[in-house]
Motif scaffolding. Structure first.
Motif, PDB file in Angstrom:
ATOM      1  N   PHE A 142       2.761  -3.890  12.522  1.00  0.00           N
ATOM      2  CA  PHE A 142       3.607  -5.032  12.162  1.00  0.00           C
ATOM      3  C   PHE A 142       3.727  -5.972  13.353  1.00  0.00           C
ATOM      4  CE2 PHE A 142       5.193  -1.938   9.045  1.00  0.00           C
ATOM      5  CZ  PHE A 142       5.173  -2.719   7.898  1.00  0.00           C
TER       6      PHE A 142
ATOM      7  N   MET B  25       8.604  -7.538   2.479  1.00  0.00           N
ATOM      8  CA  MET B  25       7.427  -6.939   3.090  1.00  0.00           C
ATOM      9  C   MET B  25       6.195  -7.738   2.674  1.00  0.00           C
ATOM     10  SD  MET B  25       6.746  -4.334   5.064  1.00  0.00           S
ATOM     11  CE  MET B  25       8.099  -3.174   4.942  1.00  0.00           C
TER      12      MET B  25
ATOM     13  N   GLY C 169       6.497   0.144   2.816  1.00  0.00           N
ATOM     14  CA  GLY C 169       7.592   0.311   3.764  1.00  0.00           C
ATOM     15  C   GLY C 169       8.839  -0.393   3.288  1.00  0.00           C
TER      16      GLY C 169
ATOM     17  N   LEU D  48      12.040  -2.952   4.621  1.00  0.00           N
ATOM     18  CA  LEU D  48      12.678  -3.815   5.614  1.00  0.00           C
ATOM     19  C   LEU D  48      14.180  -3.781   5.399  1.00  0.00           C
ATOM     20  CD1 LEU D  48      10.470  -7.039   5.658  1.00  0.00           C
ATOM     21  CD2 LEU D  48      10.674  -5.317   7.434  1.00  0.00           C
TER      22      LEU D  48
ATOM     23  N   ILE E  90      12.397  -1.635  10.266  1.00  0.00           N
ATOM     24  CA  ILE E  90      11.259  -1.288   9.417  1.00  0.00           C
ATOM     25  C   ILE E  90      11.301   0.222   9.242  1.00  0.00           C
ATOM     26  CG2 ILE E  90       8.752  -1.262   9.149  1.00  0.00           C
ATOM     27  CD1 ILE E  90       8.649  -3.793  10.883  1.00  0.00           C
ATOM     28  N   ASN E  91      11.445   0.648   7.987  1.00  0.00           N
ATOM     29  CA  ASN E  91      11.566   2.071   7.678  1.00  0.00           C
ATOM     30  C   ASN E  91      12.672   2.721   8.495  1.00  0.00           C
ATOM     31  OD1 ASN E  91       9.453   1.823   5.832  1.00  0.00           O
ATOM     32  ND2 ASN E  91       7.937   2.208   7.419  1.00  0.00           N
TER      33      ASN E  91
ATOM     34  N   ALA F 192       1.658  -0.090  10.148  1.00  0.00           N
ATOM     35  CA  ALA F 192       1.835  -0.748   8.848  1.00  0.00           C
ATOM     36  C   ALA F 192       0.882  -0.146   7.832  1.00  0.00           C
ATOM     37  CB  ALA F 192       1.596  -2.246   8.982  1.00  0.00           C
TER      38      ALA F 192
END
Length: 161
Positions: free
Chosen positions: A56, A100, A106, A108, A123-124, A151
């Protein structure tokens, strides 16, 4: 060799630009961000790196990192004060809609930092940062406790993935 670079650079930008539409900018270099982040829909970007694979990024193609010692679920942040001179939190407006990139797996989210810096993108579940010494696509912020945020991409035709 020169011809390959001339051709490859526009193709790379064209390939990753669609993933960055509506992306939120990161803090400025030289310390923690002090200006209010812009409002609007936010999306992180994705690029392929030579050393870390697909990761990312922010809107400037700066790789996003997470610190093993940060735990957003408990409100515990290891990267405060002096650390913020090297690692800049990716900030967002409170209540902003985060999305995302298409095809990327994943979640956000955002968490309020206890040090008053602002609402930080996760993120996650990992609060994410950029590294002050990086140029677009660099991974200079890697240490034993700082990792690039990978990612994963959803493969067509696979259930649940």
């Amino acid at each position: 060799m020169r011809r390959l670079v001339t051709i490859a650079a526009p193709l790379m930008v064209a390939a990753i630009t669609p993933l960055l539409v509506g992306a939120a900018p990161c803090g400025s270099s030289g310390g923690a961000r002090t200006a209010a982040p812009p409002s609007g829909p936010y999306t992180v970007g994705v690029i392929d790196t030579d050393t870390q694979g697909r990761v990312f990024t922010d809107t400037n193609f700066l790789v996003l990192y997470h610190d093993d010692a940060d735990n957003a679920a408990t409100g515990s942040f290891d990267c405060v004060t002096g650390c913020l001179k090297l690692y800049h939190p990716l900030l967002t407006q409170p209540g902003a809609t985060l999305t995302m990139p298409p095809g990327v797996v994943g979640t956000l989210g955002a968490v309020v930092r206890p040090d008053g810096v602002g609402d930080q993108v996760t993120i996650n579940g990992f609060p994410v940062y950029t590294f002050s010494g990086d140029q677009p696509g660099d991974t200079g912020g890697l240490t034993p406790s700082w990792h690039a945020v990978t990612a994963p991409v959803r493969l067509p035709g696979l259930a649940g993935g």
